[in-house]
Design an enzyme around this catalytic site. Sequence first.
Site, PDB file in Angstrom:
ATOM      1  N   ARG A  68      -8.694  -0.533   3.904  1.00 11.26           N
ATOM      2  CA  ARG A  68      -7.936   0.557   3.222  1.00 11.26           C
ATOM      3  C   ARG A  68      -6.342  -0.083   2.903  1.00 11.26           C
ATOM      4  NH1 ARG A  68      -6.609   5.430   6.346  1.00 11.26           N
ATOM      5  NH2 ARG A  68      -5.477   5.752   4.341  1.00 11.26           N
ATOM      6  N   ARG A 118      -0.081  15.786  12.175  1.00 12.04           N
ATOM      7  CA  ARG A 118       0.474  15.194  11.102  1.00 12.04           C
ATOM      8  C   ARG A 118       0.240  16.338   9.798  1.00 12.04           C
ATOM      9  NH1 ARG A 118      -2.637   9.945   8.921  1.00 12.04           N
ATOM     10  NH2 ARG A 118      -0.700   9.284   8.308  1.00 12.04           N
ATOM     11  N   ASP A 170       3.612   1.817  12.157  1.00  9.29           N
ATOM     12  CA  ASP A 170       2.422   1.406  11.364  1.00  9.29           C
ATOM     13  C   ASP A 170       2.382  -0.279  11.926  1.00  9.29           C
ATOM     14  OD1 ASP A 170       1.565   3.096   9.797  1.00  9.29           O
ATOM     15  OD2 ASP A 170       1.980   2.530   7.812  1.00  9.29           O
ATOM     16  N   LYS A 223       0.901  -1.228  -0.162  1.00  6.35           N
ATOM     17  CA  LYS A 223       0.060  -0.176   0.030  1.00  6.35           C
ATOM     18  C   LYS A 223       0.924   1.159   0.047  1.00  6.35           C
ATOM     19  CE  LYS A 223      -2.860   2.667   3.112  1.00  6.35           C
ATOM     20  NZ  LYS A 223      -1.767   3.821   3.712  1.00  6.35           N
ATOM     21  N   ASN A 224       1.748   1.298   0.780  1.00  7.95           N
ATOM     22  CA  ASN A 224       2.612   2.377   1.081  1.00  7.95           C
ATOM     23  C   ASN A 224       3.551   2.868  -0.025  1.00  7.95           C
ATOM     24  OD1 ASN A 224       1.425   3.178   3.283  1.00  7.95           O
ATOM     25  ND2 ASN A 224       2.728   1.980   4.525  1.00  7.95           N
ATOM     26  N   CYS A 262      -6.453   8.623   8.511  1.00  9.78           N
ATOM     27  CA  CYS A 262      -6.514   8.265   9.864  1.00  9.78           C
ATOM     28  C   CYS A 262      -6.234   9.344  10.773  1.00  9.78           C
ATOM     29  CB  CYS A 262      -5.827   7.077   9.935  1.00  9.78           C
ATOM     30  SG  CYS A 262      -6.288   5.368   9.177  1.00  9.78           S
TER      31      CYS A 262
END
Length: 428
Positions: free
Chosen positions: A409, A125, A310, A26-27, A120
């Site tokens: 997600r 952030r 994560d 995903k990242n 999220c």
Amino acid sequence: MGRFDEKFKIVGGKPLCGEVLIDGSKNAVLPILAATLLVDGRSIIHNCPNISDTWDSIGILRHLGCDVVYDGSSLVVDASGAVSAPLPNAYVEKMRSSMIFVGSLLGRFSQIETIPPGGCMLGERPIDLHLKAFEAMGVVFEGGESLIKGKAATLKGTKISLSFPSVGATQNIMLAAVLAKGETIIEKAAKEPEIVDLQGFLNAAGAKVSGAGTSTIVIKGVKALKCPEYTIMPDRIVAGTYLVAGAITRGEVTLKNAKYQDIFPISDALVAMGYKIYNDGNKITLTTKGGIIRPLSLISTGPHPAFPTDMQPQFVALLSTIQGRCSRNCESMVKENVFEARDAHVPELAKMGANITVAEGTHFTIKGAASLTGAVVDAKDLRGGAALILAGLFAQGETIVNNAYYVKRGYADIVGDLRGLGADISIF
């Protein structure tokens, strides 16, 4: 990608055993999808994870005039018809990673308009590192806090020293710099494997990027990119999550298509707890056999190669099930150094009987319980939702995890993957 109100149901207490294939990252895929905007033609990308964030990125690309064909694994993007347009609010509000399109749009069109990104809720952030870097490259911003609107007469390479090795800022600068005039040097860059994967895609397209994986990245601007074909790296966080699934159920799990060099901070922590891990090429096996499982004195998250933030929620869930075998302090300690509010999973784990104390949202003291009890819990974010599923795999009785869309997600088929390992899990 399913209904907004879907839930997971888990009946725990079964050791997981077997093999599971790790999908694309995903990242890694999200910045690479943004990078396809820089190519005035077709990009072919293999091993794209079939997750909601991939589909949302496709939605953004189509909004910007790209033709996209996706079969659930391989994806073709034709950006020859791409146009400069404001990013669509519906996607930006859902995805923190939508911010990565700013670098690509500036690189292709020298202008950008978008609202600040959602995603999220893990704390502030801030995106100031991104904006300051773009300003150094010649972008002039206006619009205030509620609107990011910027334009550059000419995007110019420069030396940028980050105050923190932000993954997103590093990737955004790389994207903006590929077609910029001159040379861009990123100092104190993030070193994550996904940065290396972005460099791999860009260079496959004819870019001149070097140094990814180190603290200094050099990008020499080119006039145009050619049409690349590229395969996304396996997802190291999914791999780590499934290793913890084996660990928390005291089972034996083998990962296929996983890279040990990308997950060694995770595997090192599991080995320190007493689990056995074997690396055999593209297969990594975790087993509980032959070891005495014990608490961890401290896990401290940080930028790669430190322990990944994560994986913090998943390890908090695991450590909640580990009882000490010592005469004095048998508690585990976790320190979160990346996000100041990554603790939403803690009160939900407490509903299942976990004994966790949190100080300032970043310091966790965990006393392992002999058992957890199934409960109805709420996923508040992607990785916290995964942690609740893991706790449900260990718990006695039935666990319902609400807000399945968070987990979807980042996990293409967590239900099918865990079922393949023997878990009693479903989605409804």
